[in-house]
Design a protein around this motif. Structure first.
Motif, short mmCIF file in Angstrom:
data_model
loop_
_atom_site.label_atom_id
_atom_site.label_comp_id
_atom_site.label_asym_id
_atom_site.label_seq_id
_atom_site.Cartn_x
_atom_site.Cartn_y
_atom_site.Cartn_z
N HIS A 210 0.81 -1.40 0.09
CA HIS A 210 0.13 0.12 -0.01
C HIS A 210 1.01 1.32 0.06
CE1 HIS A 210 -3.05 -2.76 2.05
NE2 HIS A 210 -3.92 -2.17 1.20
N ASP A 211 2.15 0.82 -0.09
CA ASP A 211 3.05 2.17 0.32
C ASP A 211 3.46 2.87 -0.87
OD1 ASP A 211 5.13 3.49 1.34
OD2 ASP A 211 6.13 1.81 2.75
N ASN A 212 3.22 4.00 -0.90
CA ASN A 212 3.41 4.86 -2.09
C ASN A 212 5.16 5.04 -2.20
OD1 ASN A 212 1.15 5.43 -3.27
ND2 ASN A 212 0.58 7.05 -1.55
N THR A 213 5.90 4.84 -1.22
CA THR A 213 7.21 5.03 -1.45
C THR A 213 7.95 4.11 -2.28
OG1 THR A 213 7.95 3.75 0.64
CG2 THR A 213 7.72 6.22 0.76
N LEU A 214 7.30 2.65 -2.12
CA LEU A 214 7.92 1.52 -2.95
C LEU A 214 7.64 1.97 -4.67
CD1 LEU A 214 9.34 -1.11 -3.22
CD2 LEU A 214 7.05 -2.07 -3.61
N LEU A 215 6.34 2.76 -4.61
CA LEU A 215 5.91 2.92 -6.14
C LEU A 215 7.05 3.63 -6.77
CD1 LEU A 215 2.36 3.34 -5.14
CD2 LEU A 215 3.53 1.34 -5.90
N GLY A 216 7.73 4.59 -6.17
CA GLY A 216 8.76 5.58 -6.86
C GLY A 216 9.78 4.73 -7.06
N LEU A 217 10.21 3.59 -6.14
CA LEU A 217 11.39 2.61 -6.29
C LEU A 217 11.35 1.48 -7.32
CD1 LEU A 217 12.16 2.13 -2.54
CD2 LEU A 217 13.38 3.93 -4.04
N ALA A 218 9.92 1.16 -7.70
CA ALA A 218 9.68 0.12 -8.42
C ALA A 218 10.06 0.40 -10.02
CB ALA A 218 8.27 -0.33 -8.51
N ASP A 219 10.36 -0.63 -10.79
CA ASP A 219 10.78 -0.51 -12.20
C ASP A 219 9.13 -0.51 -12.92
OD1 ASP A 219 13.54 -0.85 -12.38
OD2 ASP A 219 13.03 -2.94 -11.68
N ARG A 220 8.23 -1.05 -12.21
CA ARG A 220 6.76 -1.29 -12.97
C ARG A 220 6.02 -1.57 -11.73
NH1 ARG A 220 6.51 -3.54 -17.77
NH2 ARG A 220 8.58 -3.60 -17.97
N VAL A 221 4.80 -0.82 -12.21
CA VAL A 221 3.72 -1.11 -11.04
C VAL A 221 2.42 -1.80 -11.71
CG1 VAL A 221 2.23 0.25 -9.55
CG2 VAL A 221 4.54 1.07 -10.04
N LEU A 222 1.86 -2.76 -11.13
CA LEU A 222 0.45 -3.39 -11.45
C LEU A 222 -0.33 -3.11 -10.52
CD1 LEU A 222 2.10 -7.08 -12.04
CD2 LEU A 222 1.78 -5.32 -13.62
N THR A 223 -1.54 -2.71 -10.97
CA THR A 223 -2.70 -2.26 -10.23
C THR A 223 -3.88 -3.26 -10.25
OG1 THR A 223 -1.90 0.09 -10.60
CG2 THR A 223 -4.12 -0.20 -9.64
N LEU A 224 -3.90 -3.78 -8.98
CA LEU A 224 -5.37 -4.79 -8.90
C LEU A 224 -6.32 -3.86 -8.51
CD1 LEU A 224 -4.27 -8.04 -7.24
CD2 LEU A 224 -5.73 -7.89 -9.51
N ASN A 225 -7.65 -4.28 -9.02
CA ASN A 225 -8.76 -3.24 -8.74
C ASN A 225 -9.90 -4.48 -8.68
OD1 ASN A 225 -10.91 -1.58 -8.23
ND2 ASN A 225 -9.92 -0.10 -9.72
N ASP A 226 -10.30 -5.02 -7.69
CA ASP A 226 -11.59 -6.04 -7.67
C ASP A 226 -11.20 -7.20 -8.62
OD1 ASP A 226 -13.70 -5.93 -6.25
OD2 ASP A 226 -14.99 -4.61 -7.49
N GLY A 227 -9.94 -7.50 -8.47
CA GLY A 227 -9.75 -9.03 -9.01
C GLY A 227 -9.25 -8.86 -10.34
N LEU A 228 -9.15 -7.66 -10.91
CA LEU A 228 -8.56 -7.37 -12.23
C LEU A 228 -7.33 -6.57 -12.48
CD1 LEU A 228 -12.02 -7.20 -14.37
CD2 LEU A 228 -10.18 -8.88 -14.68
N ILE A 229 -6.47 -6.82 -13.20
CA ILE A 229 -5.34 -5.75 -13.51
C ILE A 229 -5.79 -4.55 -14.27
CG2 ILE A 229 -3.06 -5.48 -14.32
CD1 ILE A 229 -2.43 -7.39 -12.34
N THR A 230 -5.99 -3.55 -13.73
CA THR A 230 -6.37 -2.08 -14.56
C THR A 230 -5.45 -1.29 -15.04
OG1 THR A 230 -6.68 -1.18 -12.30
CG2 THR A 230 -8.67 -2.26 -13.14
N GLU A 231 -4.09 -1.53 -14.65
CA GLU A 231 -2.95 -0.80 -14.99
C GLU A 231 -1.85 -1.51 -15.07
OE1 GLU A 231 -1.87 3.07 -12.96
OE2 GLU A 231 -4.10 3.15 -12.37
N GLU A 232 -1.02 -1.46 -16.06
CA GLU A 232 0.32 -2.12 -16.10
C GLU A 232 1.24 -1.19 -16.80
OE1 GLU A 232 2.13 -6.29 -17.57
OE2 GLU A 232 0.05 -6.05 -17.81
N GLY A 233 2.45 -1.06 -16.30
CA GLY A 233 3.41 -0.43 -17.27
C GLY A 233 4.58 -0.23 -16.54
N ALA A 234 5.77 0.27 -17.15
CA ALA A 234 6.77 0.82 -16.71
C ALA A 234 6.75 1.91 -15.83
CB ALA A 234 7.91 0.99 -17.73
N HIS A 235 7.49 1.95 -14.52
CA HIS A 235 7.20 3.27 -13.85
C HIS A 235 7.46 4.60 -14.56
CE1 HIS A 235 6.69 5.58 -10.18
NE2 HIS A 235 7.79 6.11 -10.50
#
Ligand SMILES: Nc1ncnc2c1ncn2[C@@H]1O[C@H](COP(=O)(O)OP(=O)(O)OP(=O)(O)O)[C@@H](O)[C@H]1O
Ligand SMILES: [Mg+2]
Length: 248
Positions: A210-235
């Motif tokens: 849930h931590d926003n700081t990791l999102l800035g350190l990640a190469d890529r962020v996957l977002t799950l919304n209600d059992g579906l991936i709604t966003e995928e992409g290089a950071h």
């Protein structure tokens, strides 16, 4: 991102429901057709609000649970092709797990905890001790080897857990909210350690947070919304909320 060799995890149309099998009434559809990829050598963050299916997805990828349908390939091996023993060996030798609650054995010292996966693989004592010492210094705990978990801070305990997860040189590190029990500053240190380890150990990491700081350190962020991936992409910092861009 074409060939399988460049991809550590491939997830295709994954479904997982809990509850009343056979009937739809009362079933919880935790995953409703998830497809995603984790490229080799990357730190990938998995975000999504509580109940969105993060733990369910990590447990399936880690072979701790089996899907209702869909396909998971880890390090070139389709999990469906593995029997119980094959899955066990996959979890033991190729995947490292880090949990929110650390999961250390209270009566063992930091060094003994890190050595547990090596004992399970019957690594000789001398080699085991050398690897444990190396791992403890990698996570900055060389001076705390003999302390038990209860004598370490939360952040230190999580560092021990990370060292333990790396003991068998896994191809894939799976972490489920590794900073969930830590304060913001300690959490950032643990995330930065994960970031460093992905670079230095050549491991691939998939981290639910849930931590926003990791999102800035990640190469890529996957977002799950209600059992579906709604966003995928290089950071990318573009399109991030403005308060996320202040570090660095
Ligand atoms: N063992 C279970 N039995 C029944 N339902 C479950 C079980 N585990 C999870 N669920 C349900 O599946 C959905 C997804 O849960 P999951 O634990 O994967 O979410 P999460 O994204 O990890 O949430 P959190 O951020 O709170 O950890 C939720 O609706 C949850 O209630
Ligand atoms: Mg969870």
């Amino acid at each position: 991102m074409s060939g399988d060799a460049s991809t550590m995890v491939i997830v295709e149309d994954l479904h997982r429901s809990y509850g009343s099998a056979g009937s739809d009434a009362g079933a919880v559809h935790a995953l409703r057709g998830v497809s995603c990829r984790v490229p080799r050598g990357e730190l990938v963050a998995l975000r999504g609000r509580s109940g969105s299916g993060k733990t369910t997805l990590l447990n399936l990828i880690g072979g701790l649970d089996t899907p209702d349908s869909g396909r998971i390939t880890v390090d070139g091996t389709p999990l469906a092709d593995l029997g119980e023993t094959g899955l066990l060996e996959m979890r033991r030798d190729r995947i490292g797990f880090v949990f929110q609650s650390f999961g250390l054995i209270p009566i063992l010292s930091a060094a003994e905890n890190v050595g547990v996966p090596l004992r399970l693989r019957k690594v000789p004592a001398r080699e085991r001790e050398e690897r444990v010492a190396l791992l403890l210094s990698l996570v900055g705990l060389a001076d705390h080897a003999r302390q038990r978990p209860g004598e370490l801070s939360g952040g230190q305990q999580q560092r021990v857990a990370i060292a333990r997860a790396l003991a068998n040189r896994p191809a894939l590190l799976i972490a489920d909210e590794p900073t969930g029990q830590l304060d913001a500053e300690t959490g950032l240190e643990v995330m930065e350690l994960l970031r460093a380890v992905v670079r230095s150990e050549g491991v691939t990491a998939l981290v639910a947070t849930h931590d926003n700081t990791l999102l800035g350190l990640a190469d890529r962020v996957l977002t799950l919304n209600d059992g579906l991936i709604t966003e995928e992409g290089a950071h990318s910092r573009e399109g991030e909320p403005s308060q996320a861009g202040q570090r660095g």
